[in-house]
Design a protein around this motif. Structure first.
Motif, PDB file in Angstrom:
ATOM      1  N   THR A 166      30.977  68.460  40.006  1.00 20.22           N
ATOM      2  CA  THR A 166      30.841  67.058  39.631  1.00 20.22           C
ATOM      3  C   THR A 166      31.238  66.878  38.175  1.00 20.22           C
ATOM      4  N   TYR A 167      32.028  65.865  37.897  1.00 19.76           N
ATOM      5  CA  TYR A 167      32.445  65.627  36.515  1.00 19.76           C
ATOM      6  C   TYR A 167      32.530  64.129  36.246  1.00 19.76           C
ATOM      7  N   SER A 168      32.462  63.779  34.977  1.00 18.52           N
ATOM      8  CA  SER A 168      32.708  62.396  34.553  1.00 18.52           C
ATOM      9  C   SER A 168      33.504  62.420  33.262  1.00 18.52           C
ATOM     10  N   LEU A 169      34.335  61.407  33.108  1.00 12.85           N
ATOM     11  CA  LEU A 169      35.164  61.217  31.918  1.00 12.85           C
ATOM     12  C   LEU A 169      34.899  59.828  31.366  1.00 12.85           C
ATOM     13  N   ARG A 182      33.319  61.783  39.511  1.00 12.44           N
ATOM     14  CA  ARG A 182      33.725  62.318  40.820  1.00 12.44           C
ATOM     15  C   ARG A 182      32.774  63.440  41.243  1.00 12.44           C
ATOM     16  N   VAL A 183      32.303  63.358  42.484  1.00 13.84           N
ATOM     17  CA  VAL A 183      31.510  64.424  43.085  1.00 13.84           C
ATOM     18  C   VAL A 183      32.387  65.109  44.126  1.00 13.84           C
ATOM     19  N   ASN A 184      32.703  66.366  43.918  1.00 14.30           N
ATOM     20  CA  ASN A 184      33.486  67.143  44.868  1.00 14.30           C
ATOM     21  C   ASN A 184      32.549  68.101  45.596  1.00 14.30           C
ATOM     22  N   GLY A 185      32.202  67.782  46.840  1.00 10.89           N
ATOM     23  CA  GLY A 185      31.289  68.609  47.612  1.00 10.89           C
ATOM     24  C   GLY A 185      30.601  67.791  48.675  1.00 10.89           C
ATOM     25  N   ASN A 186      30.171  68.448  49.750  1.00 15.59           N
ATOM     26  CA  ASN A 186      29.534  67.766  50.865  1.00 15.59           C
ATOM     27  C   ASN A 186      28.028  67.652  50.710  1.00 15.59           C
TER      28      ASN A 186
END
Length: 442
Positions: free
Chosen positions: A280-283, A300-304
């Motif tokens: 998970t990241y934010s800019l 963005r959250v990348n993962g189920n």
């Protein structure tokens, strides 16, 4: 393949924080155990009204008065100094709203099982501390605040943890820390419990989780800060965090501020919450012009599985974590636009304001409905689930006189969502009125 990394962060932190011998000669003792002591009392009056508009229940209304007294001693004289910190908290119910309606200001219910919040709740704790050169070791009840374990401070009383922590400031511009915590006191409870998570459903027979962490912070370059942390919640996850934030002044009036926050979470040990592989990241990018600032952010959250963190804590250092929603659902993408203004520009110092709008969308059908920890996030009609939140925040801090530092804060959040989200993340209006008055006794 499961992440097989094992480490003892407290040992690593101790090894990393051994000060150079030459530096020891420059260290000077503190003022003394008594001379360096401080006692502060903070009073917080807190009202929250949470209106769940789409499930047609009574509004969640709770109002309380909190008192937090903190005593911090100095250190005894000598190369190795010893000290003691102590605190006491008291929460009084002014309006209970039933006590079990979820607004989280007051305890969930009393011991008699009536479902109503008690008229008062309280707790107290102490911490033994030791300092040698630029290294400080604490053991007891801790107020923690870092990207992987931070006590919740957004309600009437704060959250604390029971464990040990170690910090070191031997090198200019650097701070190293590590520790372990086994219990937590939640912000609306009196007693201690094992550490849990905010969004995962741990098995009912789980009897022990402890949290280890280690990290380093850098602020040695003007305008630049950076943090790197690693943690382990036993038999649940390893979590890693990195951030970079830079403020550049174009001139006396205009500044630019880009920044990044990044978390990686991986299940470990018995994997009590099931399989986790989450990035998970934010800019964000902020432009400041005088007393105005405008921020644009993408998350963005990348993962189920959702991005998860310690229960009731504030260890969610992401740009789109808002008053009501964290915008941290599985596979969620969100963006934010925020405008802030400091009324000092109009001759009213102490008055600040902010308005934010955040929109998120996700595909909840990818979540494993058999997931041990996060199956509640699964939704058959969540292919294009969406929600948005609008926040208004107004705060005034008295600048002088007998009421100096008295702060009044008004917050209003509106959240609306599609059918893919659960009811708690759909149609909600939430209002908060917070009045803080700090008293410096000595």
């Amino acid at each position: 393949m499961k992440n097989s990394l094992t480490f003892t962060p407290l040992f690593l932190a101790i090894a990393a924080t051994i000060a150079p011998i030459a530096h020891a000669a420059d260290s000077t003792p503190a003022d003394g155990f008594v001379e360096g002591s401080h006692l502060n009392i903070n009073t917080r009056n807190y009202y929250m009204n949470r209106d769940r508009r789409d499930i047609h229940t009574d509004d969640s209304k709770e109002w309380g008065q909190g008192f937090l007294g903190t005593f911090e001693s100095g250190y005894t004289q000598g190369t190795v100094g010893f000290g003691l910190d102590a605190h006491a908290m008291l929460g009084l119910k002014l309006d209970g709203g039933g006590g079990t309606d979820g607004s989280s200001i007051l305890p969930y219910g009393n011991s008699e099982g009536s479902g109503k919040a008690p008229g008062s709740f309280s707790t107290a704790g102490g911490t033994l501390k030791m300092r040698a050169f630029d290294t400080e070791l604490k053991a007891g009840d801790l107020f923690l605040n870092n990207p992987v374990i931070a006590g919740g401070m957004t309600r009437m009383l704060p959250q604390t943890f029971r464990g040990v922590s170690l910090t070191n400031h031997s090198f200019e511009g650097w701070m190293l820390e590590g520790g372990q915590a086994s219990f937590t006191k939640l912000y609306n409870q009196s007693g201690h419990r094992r550490i849990g998570t905010s969004y995962g459903a741990l098995p009912s027979n789980t009897d022990s989780q402890h949290m280890d962490w280690a990290g380093v912070s850098f602020s040695g370059i003007p305008g630049l800060t950076s943090n790197l942390y690693a943690s382990e919640l036993k038999d649940v996850w390893h979590q890693y965090y990195y951030d970079l934030d830079y403020t550049y002044a174009l001139n006396y009036l205009v500044s630019l501020n880009p920044g990044l926050h990044y978390y990686h979470t991986q299940d470990t040990g018995q994997s009590l919450l099931g399989d986790i592989d989450n990035n998970t990241y934010s800019l964000h990018f902020t432009v400041g012009v005088g007393n105005h600032s405008v921020t644009a952010a993408y998350q963005r959250v990348n993962g189920n599985t959702p991005f998860d963190y310690i229960a009731q804590g504030d260890s969610v250092y992401l740009d789109n974590s808002q008053q009501y929603s964290d915008f941290n659902g599985p596979n969620e993408r969100s963006w934010k636009l925020k405008y802030a203004y400091d009324f000092a520009g109009l001759g009213m110092p102490g008055l600040t304001s902010a308005v934010s709008y955040i929109s998120g969308k996700t595909d909840l059908t990818k979540v494993d409905p058999q997931s041990r920890g996060y199956s509640a996030w699964y939704s058959a009609d969540g292919k294009n689930a969406k929600h948005w939140e609008r926040d208004i925040d107004l705060k005034y801090v008295v600048q002088g006189g007998k009421a100096k530092d008295l702060a009044v804060r008004l917050q209003w959040a509106t959240n609306r969502g599609s059918n893919g989200y659960s009811a708690v993340d759909r149609d909600v209006d939430e209002y908060r009125v917070i009045v803080d008055y700090p008293i410096n006794v000595f």
